[in-house]
Design a protein around this motif. Structure first.
Motif, PDB file in Angstrom:
ATOM      1  N   VAL A 209       0.811  -1.228   0.000  1.00  0.00           N
ATOM      2  CA  VAL A 209       0.000   0.000   0.000  1.00  0.00           C
ATOM      3  C   VAL A 209       0.844   1.277   0.000  1.00  0.00           C
ATOM      4  N   PRO A 210       1.915   1.394   0.828  1.00  0.00           N
ATOM      5  CA  PRO A 210       2.673   2.665   0.849  1.00  0.00           C
ATOM      6  C   PRO A 210       3.346   3.016  -0.470  1.00  0.00           C
ATOM      7  N   PHE A 211       3.470   2.075  -1.399  1.00  0.00           N
ATOM      8  CA  PHE A 211       4.045   2.403  -2.705  1.00  0.00           C
ATOM      9  C   PHE A 211       3.055   3.169  -3.581  1.00  0.00           C
ATOM     10  N   MET A 212       1.762   3.095  -3.276  1.00  0.00           N
ATOM     11  CA  MET A 212       0.786   3.837  -4.063  1.00  0.00           C
ATOM     12  C   MET A 212       0.976   5.331  -3.792  1.00  0.00           C
ATOM     13  N   SER A 213       0.936   6.134  -4.834  1.00  0.00           N
ATOM     14  CA  SER A 213       1.195   7.572  -4.685  1.00  0.00           C
ATOM     15  C   SER A 213       0.020   8.242  -3.987  1.00  0.00           C
ATOM     16  N   PHE A 237      -1.945  16.904 -27.414  1.00  0.00           N
ATOM     17  CA  PHE A 237      -3.034  17.299 -26.529  1.00  0.00           C
ATOM     18  C   PHE A 237      -2.754  17.011 -25.060  1.00  0.00           C
ATOM     19  N   LEU A 238      -1.839  16.091 -24.763  1.00  0.00           N
ATOM     20  CA  LEU A 238      -1.518  15.782 -23.371  1.00  0.00           C
ATOM     21  C   LEU A 238      -0.383  16.673 -22.893  1.00  0.00           C
ATOM     22  N   ALA A 239      -0.582  17.340 -21.752  1.00  0.00           N
ATOM     23  CA  ALA A 239       0.487  18.147 -21.179  1.00  0.00           C
ATOM     24  C   ALA A 239       1.641  17.238 -20.762  1.00  0.00           C
ATOM     25  N   THR A 240       2.868  17.720 -20.945  1.00  0.00           N
ATOM     26  CA  THR A 240       4.048  16.943 -20.545  1.00  0.00           C
ATOM     27  C   THR A 240       3.973  16.578 -19.066  1.00  0.00           C
ATOM     28  N   GLY A 241       3.502  17.525 -18.255  1.00  0.00           N
ATOM     29  CA  GLY A 241       3.362  17.242 -16.829  1.00  0.00           C
ATOM     30  C   GLY A 241       2.421  16.095 -16.553  1.00  0.00           C
ATOM     31  N   THR A 242       1.367  15.959 -17.341  1.00  0.00           N
ATOM     32  CA  THR A 242       0.434  14.846 -17.171  1.00  0.00           C
ATOM     33  C   THR A 242       1.140  13.513 -17.403  1.00  0.00           C
ATOM     34  N   VAL A 243       1.944  13.450 -18.454  1.00  0.00           N
ATOM     35  CA  VAL A 243       2.676  12.208 -18.758  1.00  0.00           C
ATOM     36  C   VAL A 243       3.659  11.884 -17.635  1.00  0.00           C
ATOM     37  N   ILE A 244       4.350  12.918 -17.112  1.00  0.00           N
ATOM     38  CA  ILE A 244       5.295  12.695 -16.015  1.00  0.00           C
ATOM     39  C   ILE A 244       4.566  12.151 -14.794  1.00  0.00           C
ATOM     40  N   MET A 245       3.421  12.726 -14.469  1.00  0.00           N
ATOM     41  CA  MET A 245       2.693  12.281 -13.282  1.00  0.00           C
ATOM     42  C   MET A 245       2.141  10.870 -13.457  1.00  0.00           C
ATOM     43  N   ILE A 246       1.621  10.556 -14.639  1.00  0.00           N
ATOM     44  CA  ILE A 246       1.161   9.186 -14.896  1.00  0.00           C
ATOM     45  C   ILE A 246       2.318   8.210 -14.718  1.00  0.00           C
ATOM     46  N   SER A 247       3.479   8.577 -15.230  1.00  0.00           N
ATOM     47  CA  SER A 247       4.653   7.704 -15.124  1.00  0.00           C
ATOM     48  C   SER A 247       5.023   7.454 -13.666  1.00  0.00           C
ATOM     49  N   LEU A 250       2.491   5.053 -12.147  1.00  0.00           N
ATOM     50  CA  LEU A 250       2.735   3.692 -12.637  1.00  0.00           C
ATOM     51  C   LEU A 250       4.002   3.105 -12.030  1.00  0.00           C
ATOM     52  N   LEU A 251       5.020   3.942 -11.825  1.00  0.00           N
ATOM     53  CA  LEU A 251       6.252   3.462 -11.193  1.00  0.00           C
ATOM     54  C   LEU A 251       5.967   2.969  -9.787  1.00  0.00           C
ATOM     55  N   GLY A 252       5.157   3.714  -9.031  1.00  0.00           N
ATOM     56  CA  GLY A 252       4.812   3.277  -7.687  1.00  0.00           C
ATOM     57  C   GLY A 252       4.051   1.959  -7.692  1.00  0.00           C
ATOM     58  N   ILE A 253       3.101   1.825  -8.620  1.00  0.00           N
ATOM     59  CA  ILE A 253       2.344   0.570  -8.720  1.00  0.00           C
ATOM     60  C   ILE A 253       3.270  -0.585  -9.052  1.00  0.00           C
ATOM     61  N   ALA A 254       4.157  -0.380 -10.035  1.00  0.00           N
ATOM     62  CA  ALA A 254       5.077  -1.445 -10.441  1.00  0.00           C
ATOM     63  C   ALA A 254       6.004  -1.832  -9.297  1.00  0.00           C
ATOM     64  N   ALA A 255       6.549  -0.830  -8.594  1.00  0.00           N
ATOM     65  CA  ALA A 255       7.453  -1.123  -7.474  1.00  0.00           C
ATOM     66  C   ALA A 255       6.723  -1.876  -6.371  1.00  0.00           C
ATOM     67  N   GLY A 256       5.467  -1.494  -6.096  1.00  0.00           N
ATOM     68  CA  GLY A 256       4.709  -2.198  -5.076  1.00  0.00           C
ATOM     69  C   GLY A 256       4.420  -3.639  -5.448  1.00  0.00           C
ATOM     70  N   LEU A 257       4.032  -3.872  -6.701  1.00  0.00           N
ATOM     71  CA  LEU A 257       3.729  -5.243  -7.135  1.00  0.00           C
ATOM     72  C   LEU A 257       4.989  -6.100  -7.160  1.00  0.00           C
ATOM     73  N   LEU A 258       6.111  -5.534  -7.601  1.00  0.00           N
ATOM     74  CA  LEU A 258       7.364  -6.293  -7.610  1.00  0.00           C
ATOM     75  C   LEU A 258       7.819  -6.614  -6.187  1.00  0.00           C
ATOM     76  N   SER A 259       7.645  -5.667  -5.267  1.00  0.00           N
ATOM     77  CA  SER A 259       8.012  -5.922  -3.866  1.00  0.00           C
ATOM     78  C   SER A 259       7.127  -7.006  -3.266  1.00  0.00           C
ATOM     79  N   PHE A 461      12.692   9.368  -6.160  1.00  0.00           N
ATOM     80  CA  PHE A 461      12.955   9.184  -4.725  1.00  0.00           C
ATOM     81  C   PHE A 461      11.653   9.260  -3.928  1.00  0.00           C
ATOM     82  N   PHE A 462      10.829  10.256  -4.221  1.00  0.00           N
ATOM     83  CA  PHE A 462       9.587  10.414  -3.456  1.00  0.00           C
ATOM     84  C   PHE A 462       8.573   9.329  -3.783  1.00  0.00           C
ATOM     85  N   VAL A 463       8.597   8.782  -4.982  1.00  0.00           N
ATOM     86  CA  VAL A 463       7.703   7.673  -5.309  1.00  0.00           C
ATOM     87  C   VAL A 463       8.017   6.459  -4.449  1.00  0.00           C
ATOM     88  N   LEU A 464       9.302   6.173  -4.260  1.00  0.00           N
ATOM     89  CA  LEU A 464       9.726   4.908  -3.661  1.00  0.00           C
ATOM     90  C   LEU A 464      10.010   4.983  -2.168  1.00  0.00           C
TER      91      LEU A 464
END
Length: 512
Positions: A209-213, A237-247, A250-259, A461-464
């Motif tokens: 759970v703590p890996f979820m943003s 049409f997608l703001a660059t910031g939107t793509v960064i935040m989605i990434s 997703l990184l937090g979800i992936a790290a949580g599932l791998l852990s 760093f803050f994601v993980l």
């Protein structure tokens, strides 16, 4: 009981098959249930003919929303919509909150004589609270989307859709709801894991759970994205910031599932419990109940963060503002007098008499003096002591102070930077924090302190990282000891350091 009623050779064979399945990470009960349902489906397909026209609109919609391909695409589209709203659509509301705090700061500055008290009130309390309250619109928008999806019955379909994916990580389908709650706050998500009966499934869910943003990370994401990635579009049409935040999400979800997968294959080895879920009917969300729940959760965030921010803001302001008398490398008063003389203005002339060029030069000199005073403050000395450890990640001493403070609560990072960047610069208390961040330059290299590569490293760093003492306290209460909280703290902090180190060092080697 069933094994006792079987012949000995058949019971031994059943035990061997069960152990074989467990060794491959397959739960015997789940495999048995799936085999039975496949047999039932085959029999039903042979003897039952149900024309498509007899399906209700709810059943047809379920076929689309729970389909492996169309359902996944719809889920990704909804999450993209959420992040687009968080980053691009909340701007006017955030600007309004910032304007209100700007007026408040101006009012305090006008009412309180120049001096230490005014610096504390404007650069400490007002700036610190603004750094968190300004993100309340985004947090409220996030809660609105979660409540609407839950109230409409869609979240249960998403849990069904993701059950197979989470199963690969050894998590039960029931873990979906605690994980979704973790996007708002890890604490209710961890407590929601009580509904999972199997102790290994429950422990793996708590660890994930703590890996979820959570909403406390959102101010940090927004600050970094707003400072470094506010320009540009992806796919037009997608703001660059939107793509960064989605990434980052997703990184937090992936790290949580791998852990979780690593845990289930080592210390929590064993099969997982099957998902038994009754899909609720579709219904229109009730605006009143949605708004009440959004208000409750948003206030919970503000009230929980407020006391922590007040205490840490006072401490950080003292560390950043003292000692008052320090030896500076340059005579900044002389530099100001030289700049005024070069512009043909008397040194003691009021700011109203300055030319635009002189005003810009005075701002530059003030920034230089503020940066040197900050570096020689107690906070600066602490940060510089930590700098050798954080420099490989691309972080300077200011970021280091924010990271240390954020281990109490992540959202404190923004208010910490507001305090550090405002120290020694009381004449510009109404300047936006993002402008100060963009203009901050490393005096040793002449390069900006915050560059896109540093921003990505900081986000990773803050994601993980595990940066919430309240979460660790709840994990201790739920697990009955300090073993799991300390393991969680060590694992997530180590993972954050290594992940950030790889991003910065590889990016630097590639010339970014």
């Amino acid at each position: 009981e069933l094994a006792a009623s079987l012949p000995e050779d058949l019971a031994d064979r059943a035990r061997r098959e069960r152990n074989s399945l467990a060794a491959r990470g397959v739960d015997a009960a789940t495999a048995t249930a799936e085999a039975r349902y496949r047999m039932v489906d085959a029999v039903v397909a042979e003897v039952v003919r149900a024309p498509l026209a007899s399906l209700s609109w709810r059943e047809r919609l379920d076929r689309v929303l729970t389909h492996r391909v169309s359902g996944t695409l719809i889920l990704l589209g909804l999450f993209t919509l959420v992040f687009q709203a968080l980053f691009a659509w909340s701007g006017p509301l955030m600007d309004g909150v910032g304007a209100l705090f700007g007026l408040l700061g101006d009012g305090v500055a006008a009412a309180v004589p120049e001096g230490l008290l005014r610096e504390f009130l404007v650069d400490g309390l007002v700036a610190g609270f603004e750094g968190v309250v300004v993100f309340v619109p985004q947090i409220a928008i996030l809660f609105v989307f979660i409540e609407v999806m839950d109230d409409s019955g869609y979240l249960a379909r998403a849990a069904f859709l993701l059950d197979r994916l989470m199963g690969k990580a050894g998590l039960p389908g029931r873990a979906f709801l605690p994980l979704v709650s973790g996007f708002a706050c890890a604490i209710p998500g961890i407590m929601a894991a009580r509904t999972i009966k199997d102790p290994r499934d429950r422990m793996a869910t708590i660890f994930t759970v703590p890996f979820m943003s959570c909403s406390a990370r959102l101010p940090v994401y927004t600050m970094v994205v707003g400072a470094l990635f506010s320009e540009g579009r992806v796919f037009g049409f997608l703001a660059t910031g939107t793509v960064i935040m989605i990434s980052m999400y997703l990184l937090g979800i992936a790290a949580g599932l791998l852990s979780a997968g690593l845990l289930r294959r080592t210390v929590l080895r064993g099969g997982r419990s099957p998902l038994l879920l009754e899909l609720p009917g579709y219904r229109w969300p009730q605006p009143r109940s949605v708004l009440l729940e959004v208000g409750r959760r948003t206030w919970q965030f503000v009230s929980r963060a407020g006391p922590v921010i007040v205490v840490l803001t006072v401490v950080l302001w003292v560390l950043a503002a003292f000692p008052r008398e320090v030896d500076l490398d340059r005579d900044y008063d002389a530099l100001r007098a030289e700049a005024a003389a070069a512009a043909g203005v008397a040194p003691d002339a009021p700011p109203e008499a300055w030319t635009e060029g002189l005003r810009a030069e005075m701002v530059r000199i003030d920034d230089m003096e503020g940066a040197e005073r900050s570096a020689r403050s107690w906070a600066g000395r602490i940060g510089r002591t930590m700098e050798p450890v954080l420099a490989p990640l691309g972080f300077d001493w200011k970021i280091g102070i924010g990271i240390v403070a954020s281990f109490a609560a992540r959202e404190v990072f923004v208010s910490t930077l507001a305090v550090v960047y405002a120290a020694g610069d009381a004449g510009e208390e109404d300047e936006a924090l993002l402008s100060r961040i963009r203009s901050d330059v490393d005096p040793g290299t002449g390069r900006p302190v915050f560059r896109p590569l540093v921003g990505i490293s900081l986000l990773v760093f803050f994601v993980l990282a595990m940066q919430c003492m309240s979460t660790l306290a709840v994990v201790r209460r739920e697990t009955g000891g300090w073993k799991w909280p300390l393991l969680m703290l060590g694992w997530m902090t180590g993972l954050a350091y290594v992940g950030s180190l790889l991003v910065y060092q590889v990016g630097s080697a590639l010339g970014f």
